[in-house]
Scaffold this motif. Sequence first.
Motif, PDB file in Angstrom:
ATOM      1  N   ASP A 180     -27.623 -87.154 -18.696  1.00  0.00           N
ATOM      2  CA  ASP A 180     -26.538 -86.166 -18.682  1.00  0.00           C
ATOM      3  C   ASP A 180     -26.458 -85.481 -20.037  1.00  0.00           C
ATOM      4  OD1 ASP A 180     -24.279 -84.645 -18.470  1.00  0.00           O
ATOM      5  OD2 ASP A 180     -22.882 -86.318 -18.169  1.00  0.00           O
ATOM      6  N   PRO A 181     -26.902 -84.223 -20.135  1.00  0.00           N
ATOM      7  CA  PRO A 181     -26.895 -83.536 -21.424  1.00  0.00           C
ATOM      8  C   PRO A 181     -25.487 -83.273 -21.951  1.00  0.00           C
ATOM      9  CG  PRO A 181     -27.430 -82.003 -19.661  1.00  0.00           C
ATOM     10  CD  PRO A 181     -27.424 -83.370 -19.044  1.00  0.00           C
ATOM     11  N   ASP A 182     -24.496 -83.357 -21.072  1.00  0.00           N
ATOM     12  CA  ASP A 182     -23.113 -83.080 -21.482  1.00  0.00           C
ATOM     13  C   ASP A 182     -22.299 -84.364 -21.691  1.00  0.00           C
ATOM     14  OD1 ASP A 182     -23.544 -80.273 -21.264  1.00  0.00           O
ATOM     15  OD2 ASP A 182     -23.304 -80.435 -19.087  1.00  0.00           O
ATOM     16  N   MET A 183     -22.968 -85.514 -21.763  1.00  0.00           N
ATOM     17  CA  MET A 183     -22.247 -86.776 -21.938  1.00  0.00           C
ATOM     18  C   MET A 183     -21.460 -86.765 -23.252  1.00  0.00           C
ATOM     19  SD  MET A 183     -23.808 -90.614 -22.305  1.00  0.00           S
ATOM     20  CE  MET A 183     -22.704 -92.038 -22.366  1.00  0.00           C
ATOM     21  N   GLU A 209     -37.546 -80.986 -22.543  1.00  0.00           N
ATOM     22  CA  GLU A 209     -37.915 -79.810 -21.758  1.00  0.00           C
ATOM     23  C   GLU A 209     -39.024 -80.169 -20.769  1.00  0.00           C
ATOM     24  OE1 GLU A 209     -39.311 -75.501 -23.104  1.00  0.00           O
ATOM     25  OE2 GLU A 209     -37.457 -76.147 -24.093  1.00  0.00           O
ATOM     26  N   SER A 210     -39.957 -80.979 -21.259  1.00  0.00           N
ATOM     27  CA  SER A 210     -41.039 -81.465 -20.406  1.00  0.00           C
ATOM     28  C   SER A 210     -41.044 -82.987 -20.473  1.00  0.00           C
ATOM     29  CB  SER A 210     -42.382 -80.913 -20.870  1.00  0.00           C
ATOM     30  OG  SER A 210     -43.435 -81.467 -20.109  1.00  0.00           O
ATOM     31  N   ALA A 211     -40.630 -83.626 -19.368  1.00  0.00           N
ATOM     32  CA  ALA A 211     -40.517 -85.087 -19.372  1.00  0.00           C
ATOM     33  C   ALA A 211     -41.795 -85.731 -18.834  1.00  0.00           C
ATOM     34  CB  ALA A 211     -39.312 -85.525 -18.546  1.00  0.00           C
ATOM     35  N   ASP A 212     -42.964 -85.261 -19.336  1.00  0.00           N
ATOM     36  CA  ASP A 212     -44.219 -85.883 -18.927  1.00  0.00           C
ATOM     37  C   ASP A 212     -44.381 -87.214 -19.654  1.00  0.00           C
ATOM     38  OD1 ASP A 212     -46.201 -85.316 -21.441  1.00  0.00           O
ATOM     39  OD2 ASP A 212     -44.798 -83.663 -21.136  1.00  0.00           O
ATOM     40  N   ALA A 213     -45.303 -88.031 -19.183  1.00  0.00           N
ATOM     41  CA  ALA A 213     -45.443 -89.391 -19.701  1.00  0.00           C
ATOM     42  C   ALA A 213     -45.713 -89.405 -21.200  1.00  0.00           C
ATOM     43  CB  ALA A 213     -46.549 -90.122 -18.946  1.00  0.00           C
ATOM     44  N   ALA A 214     -46.567 -88.504 -21.673  1.00  0.00           N
ATOM     45  CA  ALA A 214     -46.905 -88.479 -23.095  1.00  0.00           C
ATOM     46  C   ALA A 214     -45.695 -88.121 -23.953  1.00  0.00           C
ATOM     47  CB  ALA A 214     -48.044 -87.494 -23.347  1.00  0.00           C
ATOM     48  N   SER A 215     -44.920 -87.140 -23.520  1.00  0.00           N
ATOM     49  CA  SER A 215     -43.740 -86.721 -24.288  1.00  0.00           C
ATOM     50  C   SER A 215     -42.694 -87.825 -24.349  1.00  0.00           C
ATOM     51  CB  SER A 215     -43.125 -85.463 -23.670  1.00  0.00           C
ATOM     52  OG  SER A 215     -44.046 -84.396 -23.680  1.00  0.00           O
TER      53      SER A 215
END
Length: 226
Positions: A180-183, A209-215
């Motif tokens: 939740d970005p607004d927590m 922004e990109s929730a890929d495994a590496a990030s």
Amino acid sequence: MSKRYFVTGTDTEIGKTTIAAALLHAARVGGLSTAAVKPVAAGCERTSGGLRNEDALALQAECSPALAYELINPITLEAAIAPHIAAKEEGAALTLEILAGACLQVFDRERDLTLVEGAGGWRVPLNDDELLSELAVELKLPVVLVVGMRLGCINHALLTCEAIAADGLQLAGWVANHVDPDMSRPDENLATLQQLIKAPLLGRVPRLESADAASVAAHLDVTPLV
């Protein structure tokens, strides 16, 4: 020595797969062999190769050496609803014995790190008599808990930790995943969780922004697990 863990969460849609794939990625780029099992997946799409689940495919991408999809996700259910309801509607056998057998087939590969990902939270029914949490108990797996950081997460996290302990299993580590970005007061909530959860914090994952495994892996420490 092979390390195996059961990945659960404080609720559904809080990033279990994202975190599991990232942990496998971190182990894989560190030179370790990896494997994953998502024994039951509800919410699968029909493809030319059969029913496929997006989460199971994400885990498959981080298995090294590669594993066949059917090994990773043996029970595929089309409806994106509670697994026991979907299984009943679709005429699929969903039992502890079947799931345990499927996991053992992957365990036989003796990978350095193997993760078994649950569905939803800790207490998810398989059928009228069995719960998915019993799979972790049957296989004697330590648990990795993904805490979805949002309002109410402290209660959900502590209740889940209590349930894991009541089942006689070790909490091997936990991850704070900011869903939740607004927590409000995320730092204060995290500090409280760190004080009350008696297990290593494997990482704090911000909204990416990109929730890929590496990030995501860049925000995790897989060392306590391997």
